[in-house]
Design a protein around this motif. Structure first.
Motif, PDB file in Angstrom:
ATOM      1  N   PHE A  87       0.848  -1.185   0.000  1.00 31.18           N
ATOM      2  CA  PHE A  87       0.000   0.000   0.000  1.00 31.18           C
ATOM      3  C   PHE A  87       0.881   1.232   0.000  1.00 31.18           C
ATOM      4  N   PHE A  88       0.297   2.342  -0.452  1.00 33.40           N
ATOM      5  CA  PHE A  88       1.018   3.607  -0.562  1.00 33.40           C
ATOM      6  C   PHE A  88       0.312   4.667   0.281  1.00 33.40           C
ATOM      7  N   MET A  89       1.088   5.592   0.825  1.00 29.63           N
ATOM      8  CA  MET A  89       0.535   6.723   1.566  1.00 29.63           C
ATOM      9  C   MET A  89       1.270   7.996   1.166  1.00 29.63           C
ATOM     10  N   LEU A  90       0.529   9.091   1.123  1.00 28.25           N
ATOM     11  CA  LEU A  90       1.125  10.422   1.052  1.00 28.25           C
ATOM     12  C   LEU A  90       0.651  11.169   2.284  1.00 28.25           C
ATOM     13  N   VAL A  91       1.572  11.526   3.165  1.00 32.76           N
ATOM     14  CA  VAL A  91       1.234  12.170   4.427  1.00 32.76           C
ATOM     15  C   VAL A  91       1.703  13.623   4.381  1.00 32.76           C
ATOM     16  N   GLN A  92       0.764  14.536   4.612  1.00 34.16           N
ATOM     17  CA  GLN A  92       1.098  15.959   4.636  1.00 34.16           C
ATOM     18  C   GLN A  92       0.333  16.596   5.788  1.00 34.16           C
ATOM     19  N   ALA A  93       1.084  17.081   6.816  1.00 35.95           N
ATOM     20  CA  ALA A  93       0.458  17.582   8.050  1.00 35.95           C
ATOM     21  C   ALA A  93      -0.408  16.458   8.627  1.00 35.95           C
ATOM     22  N   ASN A  94      -1.705  16.710   8.859  1.00 35.42           N
ATOM     23  CA  ASN A  94      -2.554  15.639   9.395  1.00 35.42           C
ATOM     24  C   ASN A  94      -3.479  15.074   8.317  1.00 35.42           C
ATOM     25  N   HIS A  95      -3.079  15.194   7.050  1.00 35.89           N
ATOM     26  CA  HIS A  95      -3.859  14.647   5.942  1.00 35.89           C
ATOM     27  C   HIS A  95      -3.120  13.455   5.341  1.00 35.89           C
ATOM     28  N   VAL A  96      -3.874  12.410   4.986  1.00 37.39           N
ATOM     29  CA  VAL A  96      -3.279  11.199   4.434  1.00 37.39           C
ATOM     30  C   VAL A  96      -4.064  10.772   3.200  1.00 37.39           C
ATOM     31  N   VAL A  97      -3.363  10.605   2.084  1.00 39.54           N
ATOM     32  CA  VAL A  97      -3.939  10.027   0.867  1.00 39.54           C
ATOM     33  C   VAL A  97      -3.368   8.625   0.738  1.00 39.54           C
ATOM     34  N   THR A  98      -4.206   7.638   0.444  1.00 38.66           N
ATOM     35  CA  THR A  98      -3.733   6.258   0.396  1.00 38.66           C
ATOM     36  C   THR A  98      -4.135   5.570  -0.903  1.00 38.66           C
ATOM     37  N   LEU A  99      -3.410   4.515  -1.220  1.00 36.48           N
ATOM     38  CA  LEU A  99      -3.756   3.611  -2.318  1.00 36.48           C
ATOM     39  C   LEU A  99      -3.563   2.196  -1.812  1.00 36.48           C
ATOM     40  N   ASN A 100      -4.576   1.362  -1.978  1.00 34.42           N
ATOM     41  CA  ASN A 100      -4.549  -0.041  -1.538  1.00 34.42           C
ATOM     42  C   ASN A 100      -4.538  -0.201  -0.020  1.00 34.42           C
ATOM     43  N   ARG A 129       6.662   5.495  -8.774  1.00 30.36           N
ATOM     44  CA  ARG A 129       6.832   6.869  -9.271  1.00 30.36           C
ATOM     45  C   ARG A 129       5.509   7.418  -9.801  1.00 30.36           C
ATOM     46  N   ASP A 130       4.742   6.558 -10.509  1.00 34.50           N
ATOM     47  CA  ASP A 130       3.429   6.984 -11.006  1.00 34.50           C
ATOM     48  C   ASP A 130       2.472   7.271  -9.858  1.00 34.50           C
ATOM     49  N   VAL A 131       2.515   6.404  -8.833  1.00 36.71           N
ATOM     50  CA  VAL A 131       1.628   6.573  -7.678  1.00 36.71           C
ATOM     51  C   VAL A 131       1.941   7.879  -6.957  1.00 36.71           C
ATOM     52  N   ARG A 132       3.216   8.146  -6.721  1.00 40.31           N
ATOM     53  CA  ARG A 132       3.597   9.376  -6.027  1.00 40.31           C
ATOM     54  C   ARG A 132       3.140  10.611  -6.810  1.00 40.31           C
ATOM     55  N   ARG A 133       3.313  10.571  -8.118  1.00 39.26           N
ATOM     56  CA  ARG A 133       2.914  11.715  -8.939  1.00 39.26           C
ATOM     57  C   ARG A 133       1.414  11.968  -8.841  1.00 39.26           C
ATOM     58  N   GLU A 134       0.607  10.913  -8.973  1.00 41.51           N
ATOM     59  CA  GLU A 134      -0.852  11.064  -8.934  1.00 41.51           C
ATOM     60  C   GLU A 134      -1.335  11.499  -7.555  1.00 41.51           C
ATOM     61  N   MET A 135      -0.701  11.009  -6.499  1.00 38.05           N
ATOM     62  CA  MET A 135      -1.100  11.398  -5.148  1.00 38.05           C
ATOM     63  C   MET A 135      -0.818  12.871  -4.893  1.00 38.05           C
ATOM     64  N   LEU A 136       0.327  13.343  -5.354  1.00 37.70           N
ATOM     65  CA  LEU A 136       0.659  14.761  -5.180  1.00 37.70           C
ATOM     66  C   LEU A 136      -0.327  15.646  -5.937  1.00 37.70           C
ATOM     67  N   VAL A 137      -0.704  15.229  -7.145  1.00 34.66           N
ATOM     68  CA  VAL A 137      -1.693  15.981  -7.924  1.00 34.66           C
ATOM     69  C   VAL A 137      -3.030  15.999  -7.201  1.00 34.66           C
ATOM     70  N   TYR A 138      -3.448  14.833  -6.687  1.00 34.38           N
ATOM     71  CA  TYR A 138      -4.746  14.727  -6.010  1.00 34.38           C
ATOM     72  C   TYR A 138      -4.788  15.573  -4.745  1.00 34.38           C
ATOM     73  N   LEU A 139      -3.699  15.545  -3.965  1.00 34.05           N
ATOM     74  CA  LEU A 139      -3.659  16.345  -2.744  1.00 34.05           C
ATOM     75  C   LEU A 139      -3.781  17.831  -3.084  1.00 34.05           C
ATOM     76  N   GLY A 140      -3.139  18.253  -4.161  1.00 35.92           N
ATOM     77  CA  GLY A 140      -3.260  19.632  -4.604  1.00 35.92           C
ATOM     78  C   GLY A 140      -4.672  19.984  -5.006  1.00 35.92           C
ATOM     79  N   GLU A 141      -5.365  19.052  -5.671  1.00 38.47           N
ATOM     80  CA  GLU A 141      -6.748  19.281  -6.082  1.00 38.47           C
ATOM     81  C   GLU A 141      -7.670  19.386  -4.875  1.00 38.47           C
ATOM     82  N   LEU A 142      -7.455  18.542  -3.872  1.00 38.06           N
ATOM     83  CA  LEU A 142      -8.269  18.594  -2.655  1.00 38.06           C
ATOM     84  C   LEU A 142      -8.087  19.920  -1.935  1.00 38.06           C
ATOM     85  N   ARG A 143      -6.840  20.382  -1.893  1.00 40.24           N
ATOM     86  CA  ARG A 143      -6.577  21.647  -1.211  1.00 40.24           C
ATOM     87  C   ARG A 143      -7.181  22.817  -1.988  1.00 40.24           C
TER      88      ARG A 143
END
Length: 261
Positions: free
Chosen positions: A54-67, A240-254
């Motif tokens: 599974f993958f996580m992108l953690v920024q402050a107290n926000h977490v985006v996950t895959l799987n 690398r693809d997962v990290r890129r998409e997660m960063l884009v998604y976190l930006g969209e949420l913000r």
């Protein structure tokens, strides 16, 4: 096992966790002649086969996950162990991973591209009791839905073939409203209005609203999701693809004001 950790500066930290069984081989299937027997391939030196990840992108107290849906407990414990290894005080690990609160459900229906389907569940026992109660308070869409389901259950439980179902404490009756992508726009709008009425009804409890962008809205929480194209790599994805998409998604949420401190 923590497989990789990438620091994105102010954008957060990407974490990739993997699970494996030491020394376990994988089964092979012969594709020529008669496939009577399965084969096995063992991992090479200093390697193992990936079981799941599974993958996580953690920024402050926000977490985006895959799987991480099934591995949410593992994701939480990994983060806590990582904080302990960093020498942080125990109080830092007093957190949980929870879905976004349901405060802006109607707005999220519109941001999610509308409603794909609505699911309402009602226990058979509760439906029978609701149907027979003389002082049942009327009013509200969810009440109308419940009354309709209760009427169906009542007709079933009061037939000879359905005798005894009214005493069930596990059985449920489910209403599912689905709108295919090819349906008329007016049908899609009507489904969204029904969903808005349900999520705003304080008496509604056991329901799930499935959004067209993959998100889900429940009584006290919602899963905010995004469907993205990813190339398969082995039985996972290219990190690398997962990290890129997660960063884009976190930006969209913000940018859409869906992240709150």
């Amino acid at each position: 096992m923590g497989f990789s950790l990438v620091d994105h500066g102010g954008a957060g930290v990407s974490i990739h966790c993997v699970r494996y069984t030491d020394g376990q081989g994988v089964g092979t299937i012969p594709m020529v002649a008669r496939p009577d027997n399965l084969g096995e391939t063992l991992p090479g030196d200093a390697e193992n086969f990936l079981n799941q990840d599974f993958f996580m992108l953690v920024q402050a107290n926000h977490v985006v996950t895959l799987n991480a849906a099934r591995g949410a407990a593992m994701a939480r414990e990994f983060c806590r162990d990582l904080m302990r290894l960093a020498g942080l005080p125990d109080v830092v690990g007093m957190f949980d991973l929870v879905q976004i609160a349901n405060a802006d459900a109607v707005r999220r229906i519109h941001e999610g591209g509308g409603v794909q389907s609505i699911q309402v569940d009602l226990a058979i026992e509760a439906a029978s009791a609701a149907y027979l109660a003389e002082d049942l308070h009327r009013g509200g869409l969810i009440r109308a839905v419940r009354d309709g389901l209760a009427s169906i259950v009542h007709s079933i439980t009061h037939t000879e073939s359905g005798e005894g179902l009214g005493e069930s404490n596990r059985g449920t009756v489910r209403l599912q409203i689905s709108v295919p992508d090819g349906d008329l726009e007016v049908a899609k709008e009507a489904t969204s209005r029904i969903a808005e009425d349900i999520v705003e009804d304080e008496t509604a409890d056991d329901y799930v609203v499935y959004l067209r962008n993959g998100g889900q809205i429940r009584r006290n929480a919602m899963a905010v999701r995004k469907l993205v194209p990813l190339e398969k790599a082995a039985n996972s994805f290219d990190p690398r693809d997962v990290r890129r998409e997660m960063l884009v998604y976190l930006g969209e949420l913000r940018a859409s004001d869906q992240l709150r401190a």
